[in-house]
Motif scaffolding. Sequence first.
Motif, PDB file in Angstrom:
ATOM      1  N   ARG A 126       9.602   4.649  -6.350  1.00  8.59           N
ATOM      2  CA  ARG A 126      11.300   4.344  -6.037  1.00  8.59           C
ATOM      3  C   ARG A 126      12.163   2.956  -6.347  1.00  8.59           C
ATOM      4  N   GLU A 130      15.670   2.300  -8.246  1.00  7.45           N
ATOM      5  CA  GLU A 130      16.387   1.423  -6.944  1.00  7.45           C
ATOM      6  C   GLU A 130      17.031  -0.040  -7.665  1.00  7.45           C
ATOM      7  N   SER A 134      22.951   1.565 -13.508  1.00  5.02           N
ATOM      8  CA  SER A 134      23.338   2.448 -12.752  1.00  5.02           C
ATOM      9  C   SER A 134      23.737   4.073 -13.987  1.00  5.02           C
ATOM     10  N   ASN A 156      21.706  10.105 -11.006  1.00  5.12           N
ATOM     11  CA  ASN A 156      21.219   9.664  -9.433  1.00  5.12           C
ATOM     12  C   ASN A 156      20.725   9.208  -9.121  1.00  5.12           C
ATOM     13  N   LYS A 157      20.406   7.675  -8.603  1.00  2.99           N
ATOM     14  CA  LYS A 157      19.888   7.280  -8.228  1.00  2.99           C
ATOM     15  C   LYS A 157      18.941   7.567  -6.741  1.00  2.99           C
ATOM     16  N   ASP A 158      19.592   7.869  -5.597  1.00  7.90           N
ATOM     17  CA  ASP A 158      18.962   8.937  -4.318  1.00  7.90           C
ATOM     18  C   ASP A 158      19.262  10.218  -5.039  1.00  7.90           C
ATOM     19  N   ALA A 159      19.352  10.952  -5.536  1.00  8.64           N
ATOM     20  CA  ALA A 159      18.746  12.374  -6.325  1.00  8.64           C
ATOM     21  C   ALA A 159      17.020  11.760  -6.802  1.00  8.64           C
ATOM     22  N   LYS A 161      14.841   9.677  -5.786  1.00  5.83           N
ATOM     23  CA  LYS A 161      14.176   8.740  -4.892  1.00  5.83           C
ATOM     24  C   LYS A 161      13.724  10.162  -3.918  1.00  5.83           C
ATOM     25  N   LYS A 162      14.828  11.011  -4.236  1.00  4.57           N
ATOM     26  CA  LYS A 162      14.163  12.464  -3.164  1.00  4.57           C
ATOM     27  C   LYS A 162      12.794  13.170  -3.666  1.00  4.57           C
ATOM     28  N   SER A 165      10.293  11.318  -2.845  1.00  4.37           N
ATOM     29  CA  SER A 165       9.194  11.615  -2.345  1.00  4.37           C
ATOM     30  C   SER A 165       8.537  12.860  -1.664  1.00  4.37           C
TER      31      SER A 165
END
Length: 662
Positions: A126, A130, A134, A156-159, A161-162, A165
């Motif tokens: 993660r 981050e 980009s 997409n960084k959020d996708a 990291k999800k 996790s």
Amino acid sequence: MGIASWAGLWFGLALPAIVIMYLFKRKYLDTIVPSHLLWDRVLRNIEANRPWQKLQNRLLLWLQLLAAALLVVALMLPFVWVRGGSQGHTVIIADTSASMSAVWGAAERDKDMQDTNLDRMKKQLREDIERMSSGQEVTLLRLGSQPQVLLSREKNKDALKKAVSELSADYGKAAYRETLSLASALTWNDPEASVAIYTDGQWPDVSGSGNVAFDVPVQVNSVQDELAGNTAIVQFGVRQDGEEGGVSGVAVVKNYRKDKTEASLDLYGDGHLLATHQVVVEGGKSATVSFERLDSAEVYRLSLSGGDAYAPDNEAFAFREKADSANILLLSSGNLFLEKALQLTGSRVTRMDPGASTGKNGGSGAPALPDAKPDIIVIDGAEPDFVGEGAWRDLLKETPLWTWGGGGEKAQPESGETETLSHPVTRYLSLSEAPTGQLLKREVPVWGEPLLKIGSLPAAYAGKDQGVARLVFLFALEDSDLPLRPEFPILVNNAVEWLRTGQATGLGRVMAGAKLDLPVAADDIDGTWIPQEGFALQAGAEQVTAERKQGVVSSRQTSPGIPGLWRLEVKGSEGAKERTFLVQVTADPAESAFVGIQPLQGAGNLSDKPVEGAVQMENGSQSGQSDSLISKSRQSLVYPVALLALLVILVEWGVYQRGRSI
């Protein structure tokens, strides 16, 4: 700085070529001629070639050498790593093999038992995601029992990291080589691609089947330290010693550490502590521990305590197997040879004549079921009609069955050539001559394995139909001379032993995620896997719905994915009784063998050419910050070097235009 193509060094041969040309360069001297009569002689002298003259300090020479050297560097495709500017494609391999569930070190284990290698890997991933640019594309591969593409070219960084996790450990046999091959294929011929492997470094040697080559940079980030160690229960079994002799057990414990360790073994029977044993095991060695005169129980659990990094192999389960003589039901009108051979195995044989028996239980005209459930049923000749009805049908479906001959069309083998295939039933046998001249004309079912062939026709086959052993001989004993041969008692003994194999209160052990056959009934409509004891229960594993096929429970199931003792509850249709099966699910034993960080053998190479070699381990955890390729990109130096070479050539041309060598 890095070099992308060492082939450019071949152009370096131009440097000594330039020097040699200057060694052979003609040298002209300014000469004062006192008389034109001597002109011809002087002309001959000044035009003379002077090879191998002393190399002088000339500006033109140095400029030419510098230009050639810069061209060599440009042809070698130099580059430098820059952070945060990658716009290429990075393939991340996230190791979720069973060893990743180990705590990462002895010191940390005292502080936080939940800080596993997998937790540390996800945290590190993660953070790296981050920091990445980009516009960078990331493909996330999960290394488990099979390679799995979680995200493909995701920006997409959020996708990302999800998805990281949600990673969980896979306790089955890890597909190391397959995942590396997939990563290699995804990055092949892509100069802007790279591969980043996040792992604990506990990989088996996968180089035996050939190396996996990469033509892109490969970075290995380790989340393991050298303090980790492991002690495992590698074998455990129990056996009943006769009718009144109690139960005995034996276990093998292995120490994968470099130094010796002391551990405690606690043996439980149906949840009650039966025995405790202290064991000291030298580093890298195994120790055998025996337990005698144990109380009878359905399930035995052996637990190892003493503290180590890896918990899934600290418990083992065993189901009591019968050591007394087998109870065999022989359905035959009379076959003295077969009956005596069965008795020679030490079995209790009960013969029932299908033609003379009458009774009310199990259907009209069917004989009564035996008082004690038989361990094996042997049918000599054609199957009686009553075995396909009622209670008899259910008994045969769940009991190991051995049949000789039967009704149906018969065939004559085209030759008497006999082939005995390898199987526990044919052990120590060498049938060189055909025992019979006629065979039942049947195809070997999908669950069967041929044991004996006469000509091209199968004469016997064996296998497990819905988890129950079946042994079929496609000829009648009365049509064969096999009972007169010395191999016959050996054959019968082998068959009885094989048919009894695995008869216990449970279905034995199976690796997580592996396939297993279950003796389900045709009217079993629903089933659920429920964790009972061990690591699965401690890890909070949830219930798993049994696989179904054509509206009923499938006889071929995939075992649960977390090690421990599992109970499969099967529910039949209305009015049918519920049944329960116990199965021990284990992690891949290869994941237990680790003693700290080891180089990844056969995983590829760090160079960007497909040269066979090993990935060198680079421990990001020790430096406190990952040096992953995710946050770096490759900046080419070809154009700046080529531009500098052009400037040098222009300066050289200016010197040459002056008309003299400096």
